[in-house]
Design a protein around this motif. Structure first.
Motif, mmCIF file in Angstrom:
data_model
loop_
_atom_site.group_PDB
_atom_site.id
_atom_site.type_symbol
_atom_site.label_atom_id
_atom_site.label_comp_id
_atom_site.label_asym_id
_atom_site.label_seq_id
_atom_site.Cartn_x
_atom_site.Cartn_y
_atom_site.Cartn_z
ATOM 1 N N LYS A 1 0.817 -1.212 0.000
ATOM 2 C CA LYS A 1 0.000 0.000 0.000
ATOM 3 C C LYS A 1 0.856 1.269 0.000
ATOM 4 O O LYS A 1 0.410 2.311 -0.467
ATOM 5 N N THR A 2 2.068 1.183 0.546
ATOM 6 C CA THR A 2 2.914 2.368 0.669
ATOM 7 C C THR A 2 4.087 2.315 -0.301
ATOM 8 O O THR A 2 4.833 1.329 -0.323
ATOM 9 N N ILE A 3 4.232 3.357 -1.094
ATOM 10 C CA ILE A 3 5.337 3.491 -2.053
ATOM 11 C C ILE A 3 6.217 4.649 -1.590
ATOM 12 O O ILE A 3 5.711 5.742 -1.299
ATOM 13 N N THR A 4 7.516 4.405 -1.497
ATOM 14 C CA THR A 4 8.454 5.438 -1.049
ATOM 15 C C THR A 4 9.510 5.683 -2.119
ATOM 16 O O THR A 4 10.108 4.731 -2.630
ATOM 17 N N LEU A 5 9.718 6.930 -2.446
ATOM 18 C CA LEU A 5 10.767 7.323 -3.385
ATOM 19 C C LEU A 5 11.958 7.821 -2.583
ATOM 20 O O LEU A 5 11.824 8.698 -1.722
ATOM 21 N N LYS A 6 13.111 7.252 -2.838
ATOM 22 C CA LYS A 6 14.349 7.677 -2.177
ATOM 23 C C LYS A 6 15.169 8.497 -3.158
ATOM 24 O O LYS A 6 15.389 8.082 -4.293
ATOM 25 N N ILE A 7 15.630 9.640 -2.702
ATOM 26 C CA ILE A 7 16.441 10.527 -3.538
ATOM 27 C C ILE A 7 17.724 10.854 -2.794
ATOM 28 O O ILE A 7 17.685 11.355 -1.660
ATOM 29 N N LYS A 8 18.861 10.535 -3.396
ATOM 30 C CA LYS A 8 20.137 10.942 -2.816
ATOM 31 C C LYS A 8 20.756 11.968 -3.756
ATOM 32 O O LYS A 8 20.974 11.715 -4.937
ATOM 33 N N TYR A 9 21.038 13.136 -3.218
ATOM 34 C CA TYR A 9 21.553 14.235 -4.033
ATOM 35 C C TYR A 9 23.069 14.143 -4.203
ATOM 36 O O TYR A 9 23.744 13.348 -3.541
ATOM 37 N N SER A 10 23.596 14.974 -5.088
ATOM 38 C CA SER A 10 25.031 14.941 -5.400
ATOM 39 C C SER A 10 25.889 15.312 -4.197
ATOM 40 O O SER A 10 27.070 14.961 -4.145
ATOM 41 N N ASP A 11 25.312 16.031 -3.223
ATOM 42 C CA ASP A 11 26.059 16.361 -2.006
ATOM 43 C C ASP A 11 25.871 15.302 -0.920
ATOM 44 O O ASP A 11 26.226 15.515 0.234
ATOM 45 N N PHE A 12 25.271 14.144 -1.300
ATOM 46 C CA PHE A 12 25.066 12.981 -0.435
ATOM 47 C C PHE A 12 23.960 13.179 0.608
ATOM 48 O O PHE A 12 23.746 12.301 1.442
ATOM 49 N N THR A 13 23.260 14.314 0.585
ATOM 50 C CA THR A 13 22.078 14.430 1.435
ATOM 51 C C THR A 13 20.975 13.557 0.849
ATOM 52 O O THR A 13 20.972 13.285 -0.356
ATOM 53 N N GLN A 14 20.061 13.132 1.698
ATOM 54 C CA GLN A 14 19.053 12.166 1.265
ATOM 55 C C GLN A 14 17.645 12.639 1.625
ATOM 56 O O GLN A 14 17.447 13.310 2.636
ATOM 57 N N GLN A 15 16.701 12.289 0.789
ATOM 58 C CA GLN A 15 15.306 12.664 1.011
ATOM 59 C C GLN A 15 14.411 11.498 0.627
ATOM 60 O O GLN A 15 14.707 10.761 -0.319
ATOM 61 N N THR A 16 13.323 11.308 1.374
ATOM 62 C CA THR A 16 12.332 10.296 1.001
ATOM 63 C C THR A 16 10.955 10.950 0.901
ATOM 64 O O THR A 16 10.642 11.874 1.658
#
Length: 358
Positions: free
Chosen positions: A285-300
């Protein structure tokens, strides 16, 4: 409270991925190698002991690793090979007990309180298992032996590589008291810093605190810390672990700055995820998108639906929606999609979830 008198072995392969490469390619023996990454891109998945002397570690960027060790040799991962060797090791474990709980390809817990060899000595069994692993694969393993999983896992790190340590029941109290709290299971960097600020540096310091004090400062985790400081852990060795999430991700050769380019990458990731969904026959039921930026910070970014889905196109469409949910903060080096809130409560179990960093 009394410590549960089980006989638990924690087996941890020594620099597993790197050791497999050095075994299969003798020209790499004795040299500093990193599996994964490169001098210009990517993340190190594993480092040989020769590389570790320079400070190279897993999860480190290839750029930083090359800076620390100019002679570092980067090797492309061969996960099919690592899984093949891991299966050989698992078969050895099962010769001794059916109570085997894999944590990853290169480590596992074994409950040998009652074992197929009828040997009452867990220490001798651990030595025999390590010998057999070496004879079968040419690789070394380290082991920790004690009354529960908590102590055994810590002990396995004491005489690495190619060693073992036994913490007998009458040694548990002293062993735990001397530990730095950052070695305790469930105590991460942030919690360890908080404990240091409270004057709690060792297991002995932690043990001196009342349960009320620990719950006041650490909430629901207070009870766990209270028990662990006394060497108490009730966690059993579980051969079958219910899958809670499943995911796939990719690190790109070049940073991406356009969502249009990212869409095709997400579609490929959704395709890989679809293959795993079919393998485990699950829906989410839950879909999560993980994004890691070029400066290595991460967001979901996550979205929970009102119904279970197991369709590749729906997963891709939802991930794409999450991608455009807000403006990207920087160029992107990694994208991932994971599924959780699964329908696994319908008696669907798997041995262990495998997740690889590429």
């Amino acid at each position: 409270m009394e410590v549960l008198q089980r006989k638990i072995i924690h087996i941890d392969m020594d620099a597993f991925y790197a050791s497999v490469e050095q075994h299969d390619f003798p020209e790499l023996k004795g040299k500093p190698i990193a599996v994964g990454g490169s001098e210009v891109r990517g993340v190190v998945s594993a480092a040989s002991y020769e590389a570790r002397k320079f400070g190279v570690r897993s999860a480190m960027s290839g750029v930083q690793a090359a800076r620390l060790c100019p002679t570092l040799i980067f090797v492309k991962p061969r996960f099919d090979r690592y899984k093949e060797v891991s299966k050989q090791i698992r078969e050895i474990f099962l010769d001794y007990t059916d109570l085997v709980e894999p944590l990853s390809l290169d480590e596992a817990y074994l409950d040998v309180t009652e074992n197929k060899k009828g040997n009452p000595s867990a220490s001798l069994l651990a030595q025999e298992i390590r010998n057999r692993i070496f004879e079968k694969t040419g690789l070394t393993a380290s082991a920790g032996i004690s009354v529960n999983k908590f102590i055994a896992k810590i002990a396995s790190d004491y005489h690495k590589p190619n060693g073992q340590k036994t913490v007998s029941p009458d040694e548990v109290e002293t062993f735990v008291e001397q530990l730095d709290v950052k070695k305790f299971y469930g105590i991460g960097k942030v919690t360890a810093e908080k404990m240091y600020q409270l004057g709690i540096y060792t297991g002995k310091d932690l043990k001196s605190k009342t349960l009320d004090y620990l719950e006041q400062h650490f909430g629901n985790s207070g009870q766990s810390y209270y028990n662990l400081s006394r060497g108490i852990s009730y966690s059993q060795v579980k051969p079958n672990r219910t899958i809670k999430s499943i995911g796939a991700e990719r690190t790109f050769n070049e940073n991406l700055s356009s969502e249009i380019y990212m869409e095709s990458r997400l579609e490929n990731i959704a395709h890989e995820l679809d293959r795993r969904i079919k393998k485990y026959k699950i829906a989410a039921k839950t879909i999560t998108l993980k994004i890691k930026y070029s400066d290595f910070t991460q967001q979901t970014r996550s979205k929970t639906l009102a119904y279970f889905i197991a369709d590749q196109s729906l997963i891709f469409d939802t991930a794409k929606e999450l991608l455009y949910q807000e403006k990207l903060k920087n160029s992107v080096r990694l994208l991932g999609i994971s599924l959780s809130n699964l329908n696994t409560n319908q008696k669907k179990q798997v041995v262990v979830q495998l997740k690889f960093e590429f």
